[in-house]
Motif scaffolding. Sequence first.
Motif, PDB file in Angstrom:
ATOM      1  N   ALA A  16       0.829  -1.214   0.000  1.00 23.45           N
ATOM      2  CA  ALA A  16       0.000   0.000   0.000  1.00 23.45           C
ATOM      3  C   ALA A  16       0.858   1.256   0.000  1.00 23.45           C
ATOM      4  CB  ALA A  16      -0.936  -0.016   1.202  1.00 23.45           C
ATOM      5  N   ASP A  17       2.052   1.176   0.626  1.00 25.52           N
ATOM      6  CA  ASP A  17       2.938   2.343   0.680  1.00 25.52           C
ATOM      7  C   ASP A  17       4.123   2.187  -0.274  1.00 25.52           C
ATOM      8  OD1 ASP A  17       4.160   0.260   1.953  1.00 25.52           O
ATOM      9  OD2 ASP A  17       4.823   1.417   3.704  1.00 25.52           O
ATOM     10  N   ALA A  18       3.930   1.440  -1.356  1.00 30.24           N
ATOM     11  CA  ALA A  18       5.013   1.152  -2.298  1.00 30.24           C
ATOM     12  C   ALA A  18       5.532   2.422  -2.962  1.00 30.24           C
ATOM     13  CB  ALA A  18       4.513   0.183  -3.371  1.00 30.24           C
ATOM     14  N   PRO A  19       6.839   2.473  -3.266  1.00 33.09           N
ATOM     15  CA  PRO A  19       7.382   3.601  -4.035  1.00 33.09           C
ATOM     16  C   PRO A  19       6.731   3.660  -5.413  1.00 33.09           C
ATOM     17  CG  PRO A  19       9.142   2.273  -3.066  1.00 33.09           C
ATOM     18  CD  PRO A  19       7.875   1.497  -2.894  1.00 33.09           C
ATOM     19  N   LEU A  20       6.627   4.857  -5.959  1.00 34.68           N
ATOM     20  CA  LEU A  20       6.024   5.050  -7.281  1.00 34.68           C
ATOM     21  C   LEU A  20       7.100   5.450  -8.277  1.00 34.68           C
ATOM     22  CD1 LEU A  20       2.825   7.078  -6.258  1.00 34.68           C
ATOM     23  CD2 LEU A  20       3.123   4.586  -6.382  1.00 34.68           C
ATOM     24  N   HIS A  21       7.173   4.736  -9.381  1.00 37.77           N
ATOM     25  CA  HIS A  21       8.110   5.049 -10.456  1.00 37.77           C
ATOM     26  C   HIS A  21       7.292   5.568 -11.633  1.00 37.77           C
ATOM     27  CE1 HIS A  21      11.635   3.068  -8.588  1.00 37.77           C
ATOM     28  NE2 HIS A  21      10.708   2.329  -7.998  1.00 37.77           N
ATOM     29  N   ILE A  22       7.285   6.877 -11.851  1.00 36.38           N
ATOM     30  CA  ILE A  22       6.431   7.506 -12.857  1.00 36.38           C
ATOM     31  C   ILE A  22       7.244   7.827 -14.107  1.00 36.38           C
ATOM     32  CG2 ILE A  22       4.852   9.401 -13.357  1.00 36.38           C
ATOM     33  CD1 ILE A  22       4.305   9.670 -10.400  1.00 36.38           C
ATOM     34  N   VAL A  23       6.813   7.258 -15.235  1.00 39.93           N
ATOM     35  CA  VAL A  23       7.489   7.465 -16.517  1.00 39.93           C
ATOM     36  C   VAL A  23       6.732   8.529 -17.299  1.00 39.93           C
ATOM     37  CG1 VAL A  23       8.243   6.397 -18.674  1.00 39.93           C
ATOM     38  CG2 VAL A  23       8.277   5.075 -16.532  1.00 39.93           C
ATOM     39  N   VAL A  24       7.443   9.587 -17.695  1.00 42.57           N
ATOM     40  CA  VAL A  24       6.850  10.713 -18.419  1.00 42.57           C
ATOM     41  C   VAL A  24       7.538  10.834 -19.782  1.00 42.57           C
ATOM     42  CG1 VAL A  24       6.346  13.184 -18.371  1.00 42.57           C
ATOM     43  CG2 VAL A  24       6.436  11.896 -16.238  1.00 42.57           C
ATOM     44  N   PRO A  25       6.788  10.995 -20.875  1.00 38.56           N
ATOM     45  CA  PRO A  25       7.411  11.100 -22.200  1.00 38.56           C
ATOM     46  C   PRO A  25       8.071  12.453 -22.412  1.00 38.56           C
ATOM     47  CG  PRO A  25       5.070  11.478 -22.392  1.00 38.56           C
ATOM     48  CD  PRO A  25       5.320  11.096 -20.961  1.00 38.56           C
ATOM     49  N   LEU A  26       8.923  12.502 -23.413  1.00 35.52           N
ATOM     50  CA  LEU A  26       9.547  13.761 -23.820  1.00 35.52           C
ATOM     51  C   LEU A  26       8.981  14.139 -25.178  1.00 35.52           C
ATOM     52  CD1 LEU A  26      11.738  15.887 -23.100  1.00 35.52           C
ATOM     53  CD2 LEU A  26      13.314  14.558 -24.515  1.00 35.52           C
ATOM     54  N   ARG A  27       8.023  15.040 -25.189  1.00 33.08           N
ATOM     55  CA  ARG A  27       7.406  15.491 -26.434  1.00 33.08           C
ATOM     56  C   ARG A  27       6.697  16.810 -26.164  1.00 33.08           C
ATOM     57  NH1 ARG A  27       2.120  15.227 -25.839  1.00 33.08           N
ATOM     58  NH2 ARG A  27       1.071  13.557 -24.692  1.00 33.08           N
ATOM     59  N   PRO A  28       6.360  17.556 -27.233  1.00 29.06           N
ATOM     60  CA  PRO A  28       5.603  18.799 -27.039  1.00 29.06           C
ATOM     61  C   PRO A  28       4.292  18.531 -26.314  1.00 29.06           C
ATOM     62  CG  PRO A  28       6.467  18.677 -29.266  1.00 29.06           C
ATOM     63  CD  PRO A  28       6.727  17.343 -28.642  1.00 29.06           C
ATOM     64  N   GLY A  29       4.006  19.275 -25.296  1.00 27.99           N
ATOM     65  CA  GLY A  29       2.777  19.101 -24.543  1.00 27.99           C
ATOM     66  C   GLY A  29       2.955  18.281 -23.285  1.00 27.99           C
ATOM     67  N   ALA A  30       4.094  17.562 -23.180  1.00 31.11           N
ATOM     68  CA  ALA A  30       4.352  16.776 -21.981  1.00 31.11           C
ATOM     69  C   ALA A  30       5.238  17.598 -21.045  1.00 31.11           C
ATOM     70  CB  ALA A  30       5.029  15.460 -22.340  1.00 31.11           C
ATOM     71  N   ASP A  31       4.645  18.510 -20.331  1.00 32.37           N
ATOM     72  CA  ASP A  31       5.370  19.437 -19.459  1.00 32.37           C
ATOM     73  C   ASP A  31       5.512  18.805 -18.082  1.00 32.37           C
ATOM     74  OD1 ASP A  31       6.038  21.533 -17.619  1.00 32.37           O
ATOM     75  OD2 ASP A  31       5.428  22.984 -19.149  1.00 32.37           O
ATOM     76  N   LEU A  32       6.742  18.392 -17.746  1.00 29.55           N
ATOM     77  CA  LEU A  32       6.983  17.706 -16.482  1.00 29.55           C
ATOM     78  C   LEU A  32       6.662  18.591 -15.281  1.00 29.55           C
ATOM     79  CD1 LEU A  32       8.023  15.324 -14.834  1.00 29.55           C
ATOM     80  CD2 LEU A  32      10.342  16.223 -15.141  1.00 29.55           C
ATOM     81  N   ASP A  33       7.108  19.838 -15.316  1.00 31.62           N
ATOM     82  CA  ASP A  33       6.865  20.725 -14.183  1.00 31.62           C
ATOM     83  C   ASP A  33       5.377  20.954 -13.958  1.00 31.62           C
ATOM     84  OD1 ASP A  33       9.571  20.994 -13.734  1.00 31.62           O
ATOM     85  OD2 ASP A  33       9.767  22.779 -15.002  1.00 31.62           O
ATOM     86  N   GLN A  34       4.633  21.101 -15.064  1.00 32.48           N
ATOM     87  CA  GLN A  34       3.189  21.304 -14.949  1.00 32.48           C
ATOM     88  C   GLN A  34       2.515  20.066 -14.370  1.00 32.48           C
ATOM     89  OE1 GLN A  34       0.788  21.615 -18.619  1.00 32.48           O
ATOM     90  NE2 GLN A  34      -0.052  23.503 -17.781  1.00 32.48           N
ATOM     91  N   LEU A  35       2.962  18.894 -14.823  1.00 32.17           N
ATOM     92  CA  LEU A  35       2.383  17.652 -14.313  1.00 32.17           C
ATOM     93  C   LEU A  35       2.680  17.499 -12.821  1.00 32.17           C
ATOM     94  CD1 LEU A  35       1.060  14.856 -14.599  1.00 32.17           C
ATOM     95  CD2 LEU A  35       3.295  13.975 -15.310  1.00 32.17           C
ATOM     96  N   ARG A  36       3.918  17.748 -12.434  1.00 32.65           N
ATOM     97  CA  ARG A  36       4.281  17.586 -11.034  1.00 32.65           C
ATOM     98  C   ARG A  36       3.506  18.564 -10.154  1.00 32.65           C
ATOM     99  NH1 ARG A  36      10.725  16.442 -10.565  1.00 32.65           N
ATOM    100  NH2 ARG A  36      10.105  16.267  -8.371  1.00 32.65           N
ATOM    101  N   ALA A  37       3.254  19.768 -10.666  1.00 29.58           N
ATOM    102  CA  ALA A  37       2.480  20.749  -9.903  1.00 29.58           C
ATOM    103  C   ALA A  37       1.056  20.245  -9.667  1.00 29.58           C
ATOM    104  CB  ALA A  37       2.467  22.086 -10.635  1.00 29.58           C
ATOM    105  N   LYS A  38       0.475  19.628 -10.708  1.00 26.64           N
ATOM    106  CA  LYS A  38      -0.883  19.096 -10.566  1.00 26.64           C
ATOM    107  C   LYS A  38      -0.919  17.950  -9.562  1.00 26.64           C
ATOM    108  CE  LYS A  38      -2.729  20.208 -15.171  1.00 26.64           C
ATOM    109  NZ  LYS A  38      -3.296  19.636 -16.425  1.00 26.64           N
ATOM    110  N   LEU A  39       0.059  17.052  -9.665  1.00 26.47           N
ATOM    111  CA  LEU A  39       0.048  15.880  -8.806  1.00 26.47           C
ATOM    112  C   LEU A  39       0.411  16.224  -7.368  1.00 26.47           C
ATOM    113  CD1 LEU A  39       1.567  13.102 -11.094  1.00 26.47           C
ATOM    114  CD2 LEU A  39      -0.784  13.914 -10.885  1.00 26.47           C
ATOM    115  N   ASP A  40       1.192  17.294  -7.180  1.00 30.32           N
ATOM    116  CA  ASP A  40       1.533  17.716  -5.824  1.00 30.32           C
ATOM    117  C   ASP A  40       0.298  18.173  -5.056  1.00 30.32           C
ATOM    118  OD1 ASP A  40       4.177  17.113  -5.954  1.00 30.32           O
ATOM    119  OD2 ASP A  40       4.855  19.136  -6.485  1.00 30.32           O
ATOM    120  N   ALA A  41      -0.771  18.466  -5.795  1.00 33.64           N
ATOM    121  CA  ALA A  41      -2.013  18.890  -5.144  1.00 33.64           C
ATOM    122  C   ALA A  41      -2.766  17.712  -4.525  1.00 33.64           C
ATOM    123  CB  ALA A  41      -2.909  19.613  -6.150  1.00 33.64           C
ATOM    124  N   VAL A  42      -2.315  16.486  -4.810  1.00 34.89           N
ATOM    125  CA  VAL A  42      -2.938  15.300  -4.219  1.00 34.89           C
ATOM    126  C   VAL A  42      -2.267  15.039  -2.875  1.00 34.89           C
ATOM    127  CG1 VAL A  42      -3.422  12.848  -4.507  1.00 34.89           C
ATOM    128  CG2 VAL A  42      -3.377  14.364  -6.510  1.00 34.89           C
TER     129      VAL A  42
END
Length: 361
Positions: A16-42
């Motif tokens: 239940a408390d397993a580490p998370l390994h999140i794979v994010v693509p490198l392409r236009p529209g895949a903004d890592l900082d924006q994604l991390r900001a959204k997920l940090d809200a969880v």
Amino acid sequence: MTHNSSPAYMPPRPAADAPLHIVVPLRPGADLDQLRAKLDAVPHLRQRAVRWHVPRARADIVQLSLEAARSAKADGGLVIAAGGDGTINAVATAAWAEGVPMGVLPMGTFNYFARDQSLSLEPQQAVQDVLTALEGGDMRPVGVGFVNQRMFLVNASVGLYPRLLDNRERASRRFGRTRLVAILSSIWSVLRGSASRRWRVSVQPEEGAPLQQQEHLVSTLFVGNNRLQLEQVGIAEAQDVAGGDRLAVVLLRPPEGDASTARMVGNAILGKLGQDESVTSLACTEMVAEPASWKPQRVKVAFDGEREWMPPPIRFRVGERPLWLVAPTATAKDDDPVPETAAAAAEPEPAPVPPAGLAPA
């Protein structure tokens, strides 16, 4: 599609408390900082150990996914694809090869895999659903297909469709990665037409049945593994795919003239493609296709939005074991088998997954 037969194995459930390994693509529209900001809200995500896997170049996504899956296997974590069907394919291939489950945060244009699995398309809700599934020990088996050595979750094809994807990629780079641009580019590609080729195909309609040989003159040979996509265009074999043990084959004959082409496009938009006179469809567990009247050394093959040159013959088949998806039981469709839950954890574990590469021999 969901695998309805009894799975030969089940991978270890992440804690239940397993580490998370999140794979994010490198392409236009895949903004890592924006994604991390959204997920940090969880809120619950802030309490988790999260490792981000981001490729330095787009072509690195396959190797990066494999490294992420191996890391998840080593530390008992969960590998998660945060992207579209192409990224999900790369992570799923790695997870399947390493015998570990995976999670999905859909962020693509069409998100066929996620929508077919009834996953949330909103990033914050999607990550919350994955965390909920981890806490409940919820996993479900998902059927996969292979084209030669490459796995596919949504579709694989030769002919017009790979070229259509090339044109769509160019249009996306020029006009933006939106669903409207993708649809308009696809329609334009079909209206422009494509060279037709004669293919010799050997089809196995069901497991254990003898191969049936046929010849077809087609502009596209399309193999579907996603019920939603097939239902949207009106292919009856979508229901065969839903069972998890068969694939849908769509053979598109060259339309006779512009009017026939326009009618075919219209039927696809209206969800009546299966009724078009230029379309033949069938269900099978395996199909081997090779050029009948031409002898190319390689053929361009598309699978889940990716393209690759492959030597013929081209073999499409149902995978012999499923992929395991970590997702809440509440998101399972009514006709899905009951997902494995924490209640089943007390039962003896089936035999471990046999060693495998990206695909079996």
